[in-house]
Structure formats: structure tokens, C-alpha cells
Design a protein around this motif. Structure first.
Motif, mmCIF file in Angstrom:
data_model
loop_
_atom_site.group_PDB
_atom_site.id
_atom_site.type_symbol
_atom_site.label_atom_id
_atom_site.label_comp_id
_atom_site.label_asym_id
_atom_site.label_seq_id
_atom_site.Cartn_x
_atom_site.Cartn_y
_atom_site.Cartn_z
ATOM 1 N N LYS A 33 0.835 -1.201 0.000
ATOM 2 C CA LYS A 33 0.000 0.000 0.000
ATOM 3 C C LYS A 33 0.871 1.252 0.000
ATOM 4 O O LYS A 33 0.613 2.211 -0.739
ATOM 5 N N ALA A 34 1.921 1.258 0.828
ATOM 6 C CA ALA A 34 2.792 2.424 0.925
ATOM 7 C C ALA A 34 3.640 2.614 -0.324
ATOM 8 O O ALA A 34 4.080 3.734 -0.615
ATOM 9 N N GLN A 35 3.880 1.538 -1.061
ATOM 10 C CA GLN A 35 4.679 1.619 -2.281
ATOM 11 C C GLN A 35 3.831 1.799 -3.533
ATOM 12 O O GLN A 35 4.367 1.993 -4.626
ATOM 13 N N ALA A 36 2.508 1.791 -3.384
ATOM 14 C CA ALA A 36 1.609 1.865 -4.539
ATOM 15 C C ALA A 36 1.818 3.102 -5.415
ATOM 16 O O ALA A 36 1.645 3.026 -6.640
ATOM 17 N N PRO A 37 2.171 4.283 -4.864
ATOM 18 C CA PRO A 37 2.377 5.446 -5.740
ATOM 19 C C PRO A 37 3.441 5.245 -6.817
ATOM 20 O O PRO A 37 3.376 5.884 -7.874
ATOM 21 N N TRP A 38 4.416 4.388 -6.593
ATOM 22 C CA TRP A 38 5.409 4.111 -7.634
ATOM 23 C C TRP A 38 4.737 3.403 -8.820
ATOM 24 O O TRP A 38 5.012 3.716 -9.983
ATOM 25 N N LYS A 39 3.855 2.478 -8.518
ATOM 26 C CA LYS A 39 3.115 1.784 -9.573
ATOM 27 C C LYS A 39 2.129 2.728 -10.240
ATOM 28 O O LYS A 39 1.954 2.715 -11.465
ATOM 29 N N GLN A 40 1.479 3.585 -9.454
ATOM 30 C CA GLN A 40 0.503 4.529 -9.998
ATOM 31 C C GLN A 40 1.160 5.497 -10.969
ATOM 32 O O GLN A 40 0.566 5.885 -11.986
#
Length: 387
Positions: A33-40
């Protein structure tokens, strides 16, 4: 050096039994969840402004504070502000490091906008440079202009691979030809920049810089208020990291085991003599000891505008390092401007022959290491200010 296994063993009998259900549990703790912005960022939003901001938030910044706030205007503009609650008053009293982080943020936005065929017109400090600390005045006014002729930046593809590698490096030094390539990649198209990078793999110079770095780290670590500032921002275990994806993340199976076994907590990390406190010293000493190359970033002055320019150079060097398979890690404690660091600050600047008004804006370890996981980030929507 105390091994991670030994650290676990010292925590008590419960941690010896890391097999079975306990070991399986800590292995399932995810920070996705905390790393999701990299994927986004890679997927985008379908809106050019948000798409570019999704890359901008991945910029390096001190203690991963992510201090940026954005107020959107119209369909193509926004103003960037500093979240004043996210400054670092003890380790970064003049907010110099925070300002450098904004320079990196704006540079990644510029690169991402160009990739979509937009020119980013950036006006820094439209209401004046805030001194002696950052205040409510804006950091920058940004306007996107559709421009099919805008050149794409060759470093854009490295944004998602950029890391600050806080691990021991392979002992082999970085070769001079690799450093030459790093310079070429990082400063390509930056003819107007007054920021410069110096590097060394000379054994004698590296040994001296390791010693200075170690002394500076100990000053920060052993000064109660500066050490507490870092400890208060530590996120221990997946639950804390996902709930507050900023600050200093301490994740992974080992940290989950230490947390669950009662071996590590913010109180223990701040208590001199505790196992957690002493292990932090040992781990950092090993990390510095396995450093064979350094680099430092210099500006001819120290205005807020030059701090932003230093951030541009900083992130471009980090991207270029990623493209070349180099690990990079800032060790800038010796550049911090609190009283206890003053003597080492002066000694370091004397050693690298940088005299006022010029100053070193960043000091880095370079080397070879496995690529770590990306740092946690707040999602783009969290930085948008209400009108």
C-alpha cells in the motif's frame, strides 16, 4: 559486525523460535500500500498534470518527509507550498535540505511533463525567497504548456529505478570512467546550471571522508534532540509504514520480528545503551566502512534558488547513477547546520576546498549494491490542497 541473526537472538527466547507460525506471519507483512504510488506513476491518471505530479512525488527528500503541497489552478497550473509541519527544525534548522527536496520534486515534474509533450514553466519563489526559514510563501508557480517540440529527457526512464541505498556496498571502488559517464548523463542539457559534482575513489581521500562522515553521524546520533527527531519519524513494521508512508521506514521480516518480540521500539531506539541503540551504531559503522567512493555537490552560493538548483542536480545524479548500475546514498550529516556540528562542517569544507559563499549542498556514498525496494510515499491526492 553483529549479524541480523544475532540481533534477533538477543531479543529473547520468543525470537529464537522464528520458524513455524511466527516466521510465516512476519513474512506476510506487506508494505505494498505504501509503495503503490510508484506503480501509480507508471500507470498514470489520464490527466497530464496529475500524471506528471505522480512522478514528482517520487523525488528524494530529507527523512522522506514529502513536504510538498499543491494548489491547482485552472486546467494547467498549480502553486507549490511547503507543509511547514514537515520541516526538520533540529537537523535542518534553515530548511536548506527541505528546499533541495523541492528542487528534485520540480525537476521530476518537468521531466514527466516533457514526456507527455508539455513544457513546464516554473517560476521559483514568486513572492520572494523565504528567509531565514521557509514560511507560507509559495515555493514555485508552475504552468504546463502544450509544446510538441519540447525535448524528452533521457533520464526520465530512470525515475522509477532511482533509490537511496542505505546498505553496505561492495568494497570495489567506482571506476573513473564510470564517474565520467555519470557526469555526462547527469548534466546533459544543464548548460545553465552553476552546480558541480566532484567525485573520488582515491583510497587516502576516501579514508579521510569515511572518518569525517563517521564523526558527523555520531554527533547527530548522540545529540539528544537531533537523534529524537529521527527516531520520532521512524515507522516500525508494515502497519506503521502503511498508515504513515513517510519518515524513516524500518520494514521487512527482521524488523517485524524485532517489533513483535519487543526488541525494537522508538523508546528503545532513543535509549542510550539499549540493544536497539547500540545496534544502530554498529550497522551504520559497517555501512560507512564498506564505502570506497564518494561524491559531493557544490553551489557557488546558498540562496534559496541555488538550493532548488542543487535539488535538480541531486536527483539527476541519482537517476544517472541508476542508469549506470550505481548505488547512491546521501551521508549529509556533516552538512547540517546545528551548533554541535559546526566544527566538523568547517573541517569538511576546508578539506574539499570549498569556501564561502560557495558551499557543499550534498555529500554521497557511491558504489555497487543490490537495488532496494522503493521508499513509501503518500498518494498524489494527499498533496492537493483545498481551494
Amino acid at each position: 559486525m553483529v549479524s541480523r541473526r544475532q540481533v534477533l537472538m538477543t531479543g529473547g527466547a520468543s525470537l529464537i523460535l522464528l520458524g513455524g507460525g511466527f516466521g510465516a506471519y512476519v513474512g506476510t507483512r506487506s508494505v505494498a500500500k505504501a509503495q503503490a504510488p510508484w506503480k501509480q506513476a507508471a500507470e498514470g491518471f489520464g490527466d497530464p498534470r496529475l500524471d506528471a505530479l505522480a512522478y514528482a512525488i517520487l523525488a528524494p527528500n530529507p527523512h522522506n518527509r514529502q513536504p510538498w503541497q499543491v494548489r491547482l489552478a485552472g486546467d494547467d497550473s498549480f502553486t507549490v507550498y511547503c507543509d511547514l509541519a514537515k520541516r526538520l527544525p533540529y537537523t535542518d534548522p534553515p530548511n536548506r535540505q527541505i528546499t533541495i527536496g523541492f528542487g528534485a520534486f520540480l525537476e521530476l515534474f518537468r521531466q514527466a511533463a516533457a514526456e507527455k509533450g508539455y513544457r513546464a514553466d516554473i517560476e521559483p519563489f514568486p513572492e520572494g525567497e523565504p528567509e531565514p526559514v521557509l514560511d507560507e510563501r509559495p515555493i514555485a508557480l508552475v504552468t504546463m504548456v502544450k509544446d510538441p517540440s519540447v525535448p524528452r529527457d533521457p533520464l526520465f526512464g530512470a525515475i522509477l529505478n532511482r533509490r537511496s541505498t542505505k546498505e553496505p556496498f561492495d568494497p570495489r571502488p567506482v571506476e573513473d570512467e564510470i564517474f565520467a559517464k555519470l557526469q555526462t548523463l547527469a548534466f546533459a542539457g544543464q548548460s545553465g546550471s552553476s552546480i558541480s559534482l566532484a567525485t573520488t575513489s582515491d583510497a587516502d581521500r576516501v579514508a579521510k571522508m569515511r572518518a569525517l562522515s563517521w564523526d558527523a553521524w555520531k554527533v547527530e546520533y548522540e545529540t539528544p534532540r537531533t537523534q529524537k527527531e529521527s527516531v520520532d519519524l521512524m515507522r516500525i513494521g508494515a502497519a506503521e509504514i502503511n498508515a504513515n508512508p513517510d519518515g524513516i521506514d524500518l520494514g521487512g521480516p527482521m524488523m517485524e520480528a524485532l517489533r513483535l518480540g519487543g526488541v525494537i521500539s522508538r523508546k528503545q531506539l532513543a535509549t542510550k545503551g539499549s540493544n536497539a541503540y547500540e545496534t544502530g551504531i554498529t550497522m551504520y559503522e559497517e555501512m560507512l566502512g564498506k564505502t570506497s567512493s564518494f561524491g559531493w555537490l557544490t553551489s557557488p552560493g546558498n540562496s534559496r534558488a541555488m538550493q532548488l538548483q542543487s535539488g535538480v542536480a541531486w536527483v539527476r545524479i541519482n537517476q544517472a547513477a541508476a542508469m549506470l548500475g550505481l548505488a547512491m546514498h546521501p551521508v549529509s550529516q556533516i552538512l547540517q547546520e546545528f551548533p554541535e556540528m559546526a566544527a566538523l562542517y568547517d573541517r569538511y569544507h576546508d578539506y574539499v576546498a570549498v569556501a564561502a559563499p560557495a558551499r557543499v549542498q550534498g555529500f554521497f556514498r557511491f558504489g555497487y549494491a543490490a537495488t532496494p525496494e522503493p521508499s513509501p510515499r503518500w498518494p498524489v491526492e494527499s498533496l492537493i490542497m483545498n481551494v
